[in-house]
Design a protein around this motif. Structure first.
Motif, PDB file in Angstrom:
ATOM      1  N   GLY A  47       0.835  -1.204   0.000  1.00 32.00           N
ATOM      2  CA  GLY A  47       0.000   0.000   0.000  1.00 32.00           C
ATOM      3  C   GLY A  47       0.865   1.247   0.000  1.00 32.00           C
ATOM      4  N   HIS A 105       3.189  -5.149   4.614  1.00 31.20           N
ATOM      5  CA  HIS A 105       2.057  -4.258   4.838  1.00 31.20           C
ATOM      6  C   HIS A 105       1.121  -4.551   3.670  1.00 31.20           C
ATOM      7  N   GLU A 154      -1.974  -4.008   1.940  1.00 31.11           N
ATOM      8  CA  GLU A 154      -3.162  -3.273   1.485  1.00 31.11           C
ATOM      9  C   GLU A 154      -2.933  -2.955   0.015  1.00 31.11           C
ATOM     10  N   ASP A 155      -3.938  -3.124  -0.801  1.00 29.89           N
ATOM     11  CA  ASP A 155      -3.791  -2.925  -2.240  1.00 29.89           C
ATOM     12  C   ASP A 155      -3.658  -1.442  -2.582  1.00 29.89           C
ATOM     13  N   ILE A 215      -6.654   1.880  -2.766  1.00 25.74           N
ATOM     14  CA  ILE A 215      -6.524   3.002  -1.826  1.00 25.74           C
ATOM     15  C   ILE A 215      -6.244   4.305  -2.570  1.00 25.74           C
ATOM     16  N   ARG A 223      -9.708   3.081   2.813  1.00 29.85           N
ATOM     17  CA  ARG A 223      -8.941   1.858   3.079  1.00 29.85           C
ATOM     18  C   ARG A 223      -9.888   0.714   3.463  1.00 29.85           C
ATOM     19  N   ALA A 280      -9.346  -4.131   0.230  1.00 35.26           N
ATOM     20  CA  ALA A 280      -7.970  -3.817  -0.180  1.00 35.26           C
ATOM     21  C   ALA A 280      -6.972  -4.671   0.601  1.00 35.26           C
ATOM     22  N   GLU A 281      -7.278  -4.902   1.872  1.00 34.65           N
ATOM     23  CA  GLU A 281      -6.395  -5.732   2.709  1.00 34.65           C
ATOM     24  C   GLU A 281      -6.502  -7.206   2.300  1.00 34.65           C
ATOM     25  N   PRO A 283      -3.481  -0.677   8.331  1.00 36.21           N
ATOM     26  CA  PRO A 283      -4.899  -0.566   8.000  1.00 36.21           C
ATOM     27  C   PRO A 283      -5.662   0.101   9.151  1.00 36.21           C
TER      28      PRO A 283
END
Ligand SMILES: [Zn+2]
Length: 461
Positions: A154, A185, A187-188, A192, A214, A218-219, A288
């Motif tokens: 992310g 980490h 998250e996409d 985001i 967020r 996404a996670e 996140p």
């Protein structure tokens, strides 16, 4: 038997259970665990009476940003490791970013060690960076002793870099060649970034807009990508700061398939929820983000079953002005300071509020972290031959976290105001008391660098 320190009459907690025993320490290591009846045969230079208290292995906080060297207006090694000692953390595994420069090769590893060695009160290890332009440095970082490599999928602060999956795949192939661990980490970035742009175009900058930028999906997408790349490359992967049970469920399924995937969550995801962000503001902003209260409770199931084998602080301090909301919730600093409250909060929540065995505290704060991060043998458990990293915790002592009680450089935290029961009182690192009676008892510089070992060790189920 002669020993340097005898911790007597305590209830000794390991990941397997709780037993009344005396802990004999010599030359920094545990040399015996004795039935209380054996006391007469032991001569000790110093006796610590732990009657009515728990004796826990010191916590290994596998996710901390001490910002040193580089961003020492946010935190530094002296304050961060003093707060660690106060909270029962005996080994800090420090992140490679929010450092100047980021820790991306063996030369920088050595320089960081030089920069912090006189400032540490407790022991410490380093994460290495994986930033895309240092793939050819991974092996030397591994040999230098980093415990793992940190990857951001992310958005990240300007001193570091977000990686695409092509680079990640190559990095995992390299890590797999020497048994290295890569932590994410997860998250996409695209989701985001798109949501942040959309909010900016519409002029939306409220707290709810930050949360919506967020989403859980996404996670989940990023975690699923990491799992597939682990499957494809055979690399060991670790998902940092899991915030939601649906993410943890992906990890559980991957582990059931036999993949080398481990998970971590943080105390703030187990205690707070998105209403805290909405009602109390940026001090609760992290990434996140905090999720809803139902998710928070369900996350505990995965802590208990070992899917989330590490509970860390993600201690991520900042100056008070960086939490300023005047330019909107999307711009304020994301990060929560929590290294000092890690053990007290987890103990209170697990043991007192949920009726779980104190062995869960040893398992998730000490033994799990040591196992995943290659520190087992020396760190993370109370057993003969291991470093005498011990915490004497009074299970009945009530606490309330105040700004004054924090040893951080910047005395701000989402945990201020929280109340609970079960207080780490005395902390020993390698057989020396470094914290008791509310004060440091050893000089800064006592803490030592710990290097990863047993890289060949597979994650156990
Ligand atoms: Zn972090």
């Amino acid at each position: 038997m002669d020993c340097d320190i005898l911790v007597k009459n305590g209830r000794v907690v390991t990941a397997k259970g709780v037993d009344t025993a005396d802990v004999a320490v010599k030359d920094g290591r545990v040399i015996a665990l004795l039935a209380p009846s054996a006391q007469g045969s032991v001569r000790a230079d110093q006796v610590l009476d732990a009657k009515g208290k728990f004796v826990l292995p010191g916590a290994i906080d596998v996710h901390a940003h001490l910002n040193d060297p580089g961003f020492t207006w946010r935190e530094d090694f002296a304050h961060g490791t003093t707060a660690a000692a106060a909270g029962g953390v005996t080994t800090v595994v420090d992140m490679p970013l929010q450092n100047e420069p980021a820790l991306t090769d063996a030369d920088i590893f050595a320089r960081k060690h030089e920069a912090v060695r006189e400032k540490a009160l407790v022991d410490y290890a380093f994460w290495g960076g994986l930033t895309g332009d240092n793939l050819d440095k991974m092996r030397e970082l591994h040999d230098a002793g980093v415990t793992a490599f940190k990857v951001f999928l992310g958005p990240v602060s300007p001193d570091y870099r977000t990686l695409n999956l092509g680079v990640v795949r190559e990095g995992l192939e390299i890590a797999a060649s020497f048994g290295g661990l890569v932590g994410f980490h997860a998250e996409d970035y695209a989701i985001i970034h798109h949501e942040e742009e959309r909010a900016a175009r519409a002029g939306r900058t409220e707290r709810i807009d930050f949360l919506r930028s967020r989403p859980v999906v996404a996670e989940k997408i990023a975690t699923a990508d990491v799992i597939e790349l682990s499957r494809a490359t055979g690399a060991r992967v670790h998902i940092c700061h899991v915030s939601h049970p649906e993410v943890a469920e992906l990890i559980r399924q991957a582990r059931n398939e036999g993949l080398s995937v481990s998970g971590e969550t943080c105390t703030h995801y187990l205690v707070f929820d998105e209403d805290d962000v909405l009602e109390r503001g940026m001090i609760f902003k992290c990434a996140p983000p905090l999720r809803d209260a139902v998710a928070r409770e369900a996350l505990w199931d995965y802590v208990v079953d070992g899917t989330l084998v590490c509970v860390a602080s993600d201690h991520s301090p900042c100056a008070p002005r960086e939490k300023d909301e005047s330019e909107g919730a999307l711009k304020a600093w994301g990060g929560i300071s929590g290294i000092q409250s890690l053990m007290a909060v987890f103990f209170d929540q697990a043991v007192h509020r949920r009726g779980l065995c104190p062995s869960l505290v040893a398992a998730r704060l000490s033994e799990g972290p040591a196992r995943i991060f290659g520190l087992r043998g020396r760190k993370g458990s109370i057993r003969v031959g291991a470093d005498a990293d011990l915490v004497i915790l009074d299970p009945d002592r009530e606490w309330r976290i105040t700004e004054d009680s924090l040893r951080y450089l910047n005395k701000i935290s989402a945990f201020v105001g929280l109340e609970g029961r079960g207080m780490p009182e005395t902390t020993l690192v390698r057989g020396r008391v470094v914290w008791s009676d509310g004060e440091a008892q050893a000089p800064l510089g006592y803490g030592e660098l710990v290097k990863r070992h047993s890289p060949e060790e597979k994650i156990e189920h």
